[in-house]
Scaffold this motif. Structure first.
Motif, PDB file in Angstrom:
ATOM      1  N   SER A 277       2.220  -9.195 -10.087  1.00 32.20           N
ATOM      2  CA  SER A 277       1.016  -8.739  -9.389  1.00 32.20           C
ATOM      3  C   SER A 277       1.040  -9.093  -7.907  1.00 32.20           C
ATOM      4  O   SER A 277       0.650  -8.280  -7.058  1.00 32.20           O
TER       5      SER A 277
ATOM      6  N   VAL B  73       3.463  -6.717  -6.157  1.00 35.95           N
ATOM      7  CA  VAL B  73       2.939  -5.347  -6.113  1.00 35.95           C
ATOM      8  C   VAL B  73       1.821  -5.229  -5.096  1.00 35.95           C
ATOM      9  O   VAL B  73       1.801  -4.302  -4.274  1.00 35.95           O
ATOM     10  N   VAL B  74       0.874  -6.170  -5.123  1.00 37.30           N
ATOM     11  CA  VAL B  74      -0.268  -6.115  -4.197  1.00 37.30           C
ATOM     12  C   VAL B  74       0.206  -6.249  -2.750  1.00 37.30           C
ATOM     13  O   VAL B  74      -0.245  -5.511  -1.862  1.00 37.30           O
TER      14      VAL B  74
ATOM     15  N   SER C 226       3.162  -5.497  -1.516  1.00 38.03           N
ATOM     16  CA  SER C 226       3.886  -4.284  -1.136  1.00 38.03           C
ATOM     17  C   SER C 226       2.927  -3.151  -0.802  1.00 38.03           C
ATOM     18  O   SER C 226       3.106  -2.441   0.200  1.00 38.03           O
ATOM     19  N   ILE C 227       1.901  -2.987  -1.633  1.00 38.83           N
ATOM     20  CA  ILE C 227       0.925  -1.913  -1.391  1.00 38.83           C
ATOM     21  C   ILE C 227       0.183  -2.149  -0.082  1.00 38.83           C
ATOM     22  O   ILE C 227      -0.007  -1.216   0.727  1.00 38.83           O
ATOM     23  N   LEU C 228      -0.250  -3.380   0.155  1.00 36.46           N
ATOM     24  CA  LEU C 228      -0.977  -3.681   1.389  1.00 36.46           C
ATOM     25  C   LEU C 228      -0.099  -3.452   2.620  1.00 36.46           C
ATOM     26  O   LEU C 228      -0.577  -2.948   3.647  1.00 36.46           O
ATOM     27  N   TYR C 229       1.176  -3.807   2.519  1.00 39.36           N
ATOM     28  CA  TYR C 229       2.055  -3.610   3.669  1.00 39.36           C
ATOM     29  C   TYR C 229       2.294  -2.128   3.930  1.00 39.36           C
ATOM     30  O   TYR C 229       2.314  -1.696   5.089  1.00 39.36           O
ATOM     31  N   ILE C 230       2.459  -1.355   2.873  1.00 36.16           N
ATOM     32  CA  ILE C 230       2.652   0.089   3.045  1.00 36.16           C
ATOM     33  C   ILE C 230       1.410   0.717   3.676  1.00 36.16           C
ATOM     34  O   ILE C 230       1.504   1.578   4.558  1.00 36.16           O
ATOM     35  N   ILE C 231       0.230   0.266   3.236  1.00 34.95           N
ATOM     36  CA  ILE C 231      -1.017   0.769   3.832  1.00 34.95           C
ATOM     37  C   ILE C 231      -1.074   0.427   5.310  1.00 34.95           C
ATOM     38  O   ILE C 231      -1.444   1.258   6.153  1.00 34.95           O
TER      39      ILE C 231
END
Length: 595
Positions: free
Chosen positions: A28, A31-32, A34-39
């Motif tokens: 988790s 994943v979190v 990675s998602i925040l960095y992509i955003i």
């Protein structure tokens, strides 16, 4: 007789989908993050693209090439500074010491560095292609009209410049920190990036060409400088991370010049399976935790190459620390040759490594002083004094050290049940951990005043081991000779009754298994010997040495407990691909050593 003619590979476990509930639960934080960095990446890039949304072609239509080039260019700025921070090792170690790894996946910093590198290559390709297309469809056709359409006022007419002048010279005087530098520096940046990426190909590192990786990575310095000339806004992004990285390098240089990280080789010994045991003098200010690694430079082999190796000795041992280094060609191959056939100091006066005064292997006397509750080094101080080395040879072998730096296994004492999985030379961080566990176990002993029998102070032991309650050590090797250099430690670990704390699992992959006809008789004989003597015939250990590769699903299911469990892995990446899905399905936290 342990080598089978043909080794059948066991089928690997099916990989879990990254969208599965088990994977998301066990990863988790990764994943979190990675998602925040992509955003963040997409948002910052989109803001930059919006600022150029009114860009026009010479026919007055929207210039999507310029918009997309600016979008990718902003992403490049963010990716470069992120990659700098991810390899600023003292920063990562400091954050790990402050428990930041509970809210940021610091253990994956090298993985993120690699992913950012791939994204950098992709965005650079988009950026370059967009600018080339814009040149072809606008500037090469009518440069003056293009700049008028985009509200730019060049000092002179630009239609007189040829395509070659636009691409390879600064004479047009448009774009870049210094007007005219944008296009030529862009071509140079693309070339440098290609060389960097070629040097990072896994095949190069796995086949002993570390020097290619190392030398190509030195191109990061001209890459940053040229990128600053190419993009006027890059320096605003680079300022803080660049200063941190510069301070890191200056501090390392200062420690080298001041001698605080200068040390000497106490002993160098060739071991089985092309492994070199390197015992290095340890200064009083050199403090490390079990599982930490160092960057090592030996000028006798190469003045400029630094290589990362995990410390294989316990921090409780004073005066020296040990590295076990597998020969993979190049630098490590030269080190093994030096250990295998060290030239003796002779009448020429040249310094050489002395062969007769080698220390015994690292683990032969690991617990000598712990039995008497002393934490002095097993090696006598006489052998470790620099002046002794000078008497034995004109000048000692010099070693420069950068570190220590934290690694995922450094947090082992914060988990309740630790499963240590190693393949081959990947055992080195766990060698340090296991020795430290035993040292802490003995430090908790109190001797009876009447009979002198040692008793374990449970409260003191729990304080020394932190949250750790159970350890399963799994080591997979190709053949019997690969574990000989580590046998002494395992043997002593088994002789120390650690109150059920440690369980050892050994596997030899090239040994014939019981389902093979040529290995059936051998396995029956070995099984019979183990049942009658309660020890393994091949290793002499209480732990039974299994043949073949482990069935990870069955093995991990059999040893998992109600404790909070973390699996620490160090070794070949192929095994990690089979182990991680099993960990996800069993809700075991998976941590992998990545250099």
């Amino acid at each position: 007789f342990l080598r089978a003619d043909k080794i059948e590979k066991t089928p690997s476990n099916s990989k879990l989908s990254i969208l599965s509930a088990a994977y998301l639960q066990n990863n988790s934080l990764h994943v979190v993050t990675s998602i925040l960095y992509i955003i963040l990446l997409v948002t910052l890039a989109s803001i930059r693209a919006y600022q150029f949304s009114d860009a026009k072609n010479i026919d007055g239509s929207p210039n999507w090439c310029i918009i997309l080039a600016r979008w990718s260019g902003q992403g490049i700025n963010l990716l470069v500074v992120t990659m700098i921070l991810l390899v600023c090792r003292p920063l990562i170690t400091f954050l790990r010491s402050k428990k930041v790894h509970y809210i940021l996946p610091l253990d994956l910093h090298i993985l993120y560095h690699k992913v950012c590198g791939v994204l950098l290559l992709l965005l650079s390709l988009i950026h370059s292609v967009c600018h080339v297309v814009n040149l072809c469809q606008n500037i090469f056709i009518n440069a003056d009209l293009f700049f008028i359409r985009n509200n730019l006022t060049p000092q002179n007419t630009l239609n007189r410049f040829t395509p070659l002048e636009w691409m390879f010279s600064i004479t047009p005087g448009m774009f870049g920190l210094i007007p005219g530098f944008a296009y030529p520096t862009g071509l140079v940046l693309d070339l440098i990036l290609m060389l960097l990426m070629v040097g990072c190909v896994p095949w190069i590192r796995r086949n002993g060409y570390f020097e290619a990786f190392y030398l190509s990575h030195l191109l990061y310095i001209p890459f940053w400088v040229i990128l600053g000339l190419h993009c006027p806004s890059f320096w605003m992004w680079f300022l803080v991370p660049g200063i941190l990285f510069l301070l890191y390098k200056l501090a390392a240089l200062f420690r080298i010049l001041s001698g605080s990280r200068k040390s000497y080789v106490v002993s160098i010994t060739p071991l089985a399976s092309k492994v070199t045991e390197l015992v290095i003098r340890r200064g009083s200010s050199f403090n490390f935790s079990p599982g930490d690694y160092v960057l090592v430079n030996i000028p006798h082999i190469s003045r400029f190459e630094w290589h990362p190796f995990t410390i294989s000795s316990a921090p409780e041992r004073n005066h020296c620390f040990t590295l076990h280094i597998r020969s993979a060609g190049g630098w490590t191959g030269a080190l093994y040759k030096l250990a295998e056939d060290p030239p003796v100091h002779d009448s020429t006066g040249e310094y050489q490594i002395y062969p007769e005064n080698r220390l015994k292997t690292l683990f032969s006397q690991t617990f000598t002083d712990f039995n008497t509750k002393k934490r002095s080094s097993v090696v006598s101080e006489l052998d470790l004094r620099p002046e002794t080395a000078v008497n034995l040879r004109k000048e000692p072998i010099t070693v420069y050290i950068d570190g220590p730096h934290g690694a995922p296994s450094s947090s082992i004492f914060s988990t309740e049940h630790a499963i240590l999985v190693a393949t081959g030379i990947g055992v080195t961080p766990f060698a340090s951990i296991l020795q430290s566990v035993v040292a802490r176990y003995y430090s908790s002993q109190q001797h009876c005043h009447h009979c002198g029998v040692p008793n374990v102070d449970v409260q003191h032991l729990q304080l020394g081991l932190g949250n750790l309650r159970k350890i399963d050590f799994i080591w997979v090797n190709r053949d019997h000779s690969s574990i000989e250099w580590f046998m002494s430690l395992i043997n002593r670990l088994e002789k120390q009754e650690l109150s059920g704390l440690l369980t050892v699992h050994l596997y030899i992959t090239s040994a014939p298994t019981s389902d093979q006809f040529d290995g059936l008789t051998l396995r029956l004989a070995l099984d019979t010997f183990y049942l009658t003597r309660s020890k393994d015939a091949l290793t002499g250990l209480k732990s039974y040495c299994q043949a073949g590769r482990p069935d990870w699903q069955t093995l991990l299911q059999s040893i998992v407990t109600d404790y909070r469990t973390t699996l620490y892995y160090c070794g070949a990446p192929q095994a990690a691909e089979s182990i991680q899905p099993v960990c996800d399905s069993l809700n075991i936290t998976f941590k992998k050593e990545i250099f």
